[in-house]
Scaffold this motif. Structure first.
Motif, PDB file in Angstrom:
ATOM      1  N   SER A  74      40.170  25.108  33.809  1.00 60.51           N
ATOM      2  CA  SER A  74      40.393  26.554  34.641  1.00 60.51           C
ATOM      3  C   SER A  74      39.769  27.425  33.499  1.00 60.51           C
ATOM      4  N   CYS A  75      39.171  28.678  34.094  1.00 62.66           N
ATOM      5  CA  CYS A  75      38.880  29.792  33.373  1.00 62.66           C
ATOM      6  C   CYS A  75      39.283  30.951  34.232  1.00 62.66           C
ATOM      7  N   ALA A  76      40.099  31.796  33.379  1.00 58.15           N
ATOM      8  CA  ALA A  76      40.605  32.738  33.935  1.00 58.15           C
ATOM      9  C   ALA A  76      40.146  34.201  33.073  1.00 58.15           C
ATOM     10  N   ALA A  77      39.445  35.132  33.903  1.00 60.73           N
ATOM     11  CA  ALA A  77      38.743  36.241  33.598  1.00 60.73           C
ATOM     12  C   ALA A  77      39.845  37.333  33.533  1.00 60.73           C
ATOM     13  N   SER A  78      39.818  38.269  32.735  1.00 57.68           N
ATOM     14  CA  SER A  78      40.597  39.556  32.899  1.00 57.68           C
ATOM     15  C   SER A  78      39.838  40.745  32.040  1.00 57.68           C
ATOM     16  N   GLY A  79      40.106  42.082  32.581  1.00 60.95           N
ATOM     17  CA  GLY A  79      39.544  43.069  31.934  1.00 60.95           C
ATOM     18  C   GLY A  79      38.308  43.497  32.888  1.00 60.95           C
ATOM     19  N   ASN A  80      38.008  43.012  33.917  1.00 61.47           N
ATOM     20  CA  ASN A  80      36.911  43.405  34.832  1.00 61.47           C
ATOM     21  C   ASN A  80      37.295  43.977  35.840  1.00 61.47           C
ATOM     22  N   LYS A  81      36.820  45.136  36.210  1.00 63.14           N
ATOM     23  CA  LYS A  81      37.139  46.134  37.475  1.00 63.14           C
ATOM     24  C   LYS A  81      36.433  45.566  38.566  1.00 63.14           C
ATOM     25  N   PHE A  82      35.394  44.823  38.183  1.00 71.11           N
ATOM     26  CA  PHE A  82      34.454  44.323  39.366  1.00 71.11           C
ATOM     27  C   PHE A  82      34.356  42.767  39.658  1.00 71.11           C
ATOM     28  N   PRO A  83      33.902  42.458  40.457  1.00 70.71           N
ATOM     29  CA  PRO A  83      33.815  40.976  40.465  1.00 70.71           C
ATOM     30  C   PRO A  83      32.727  40.443  39.736  1.00 70.71           C
ATOM     31  N   ILE A  84      32.805  39.288  38.967  1.00 70.33           N
ATOM     32  CA  ILE A  84      31.770  38.564  38.203  1.00 70.33           C
ATOM     33  C   ILE A  84      30.992  37.955  38.984  1.00 70.33           C
ATOM     34  N   ASN A  85      29.774  38.033  39.202  1.00 66.58           N
ATOM     35  CA  ASN A  85      28.972  37.466  40.053  1.00 66.58           C
ATOM     36  C   ASN A  85      28.692  36.032  39.593  1.00 66.58           C
ATOM     37  N   THR A  86      28.431  35.875  38.421  1.00 66.16           N
ATOM     38  CA  THR A  86      27.838  34.360  37.841  1.00 66.16           C
ATOM     39  C   THR A  86      28.719  33.857  36.538  1.00 66.16           C
ATOM     40  N   MET A  87      29.339  32.840  36.959  1.00 66.42           N
ATOM     41  CA  MET A  87      29.987  32.213  35.785  1.00 66.42           C
ATOM     42  C   MET A  87      29.781  30.736  35.560  1.00 66.42           C
ATOM     43  N   ALA A  88      29.874  30.263  34.209  1.00 70.01           N
ATOM     44  CA  ALA A  88      29.348  28.853  33.927  1.00 70.01           C
ATOM     45  C   ALA A  88      30.502  28.212  32.996  1.00 70.01           C
TER      46      ALA A  88
END
Length: 115
Positions: A21-35
């Motif tokens: 699993s990879c959790a993102a934080s700190g982004n106000k907007f959606p992250i388009n591409t993750m890898a």
């Protein structure tokens, strides 16, 4: 500033499964591409799988049919389901995101596949 935190790595026997699993934080907007990338000792970091908010996915030839990248939406964690694991899958797995023109990396999670 985006922070990526991976989890789910560990030791598994060949033929087994793990889910990263990879959790993102700190982004106000959606992250388009993750890898997901991985790096084995003495080798270069390589792309494992990528997913875009459109649903587009791409896999390395070495993991096609065994690994699945997924996410509910662009504001939720990204997962990597790894089945039929092989010893050659042993590596540190890193989460990657491109957000507002900058690239971000997690610290990685170790996956070890034993015979």
């Amino acid at each position: 500033q985006v922070t990526l935190v991976e989890s789910g790595g560990g030791l598994v026997q060949a033929g087994g499964s793990l889910r990263l699993s990879c959790a993102a934080s700190g982004n106000k907007f959606p992250i388009n591409t993750m890898a997901w990338y991985r790096q084995a000792p003495g080798t270069q970091r390589e792309l494992v799988a990528v997913i875009a908010s459109s649903g587009y996915t791409k896999y390395a030839d070495s993991v096609k049919g065994r690994f699945t990248i997924s996410r509910v939406n662009a504001m939720n964690p990204v997962y990597l389901q790894m089945n039929s694991l092989k010893p050659e899958d042993t590596a540190v797995y890193y989460c990657n995101a491109v957000y507002v023109g900058k690239e971000y990396w997690g610290k990685g999670t170790l996956v070890t596949v034993s015979l």
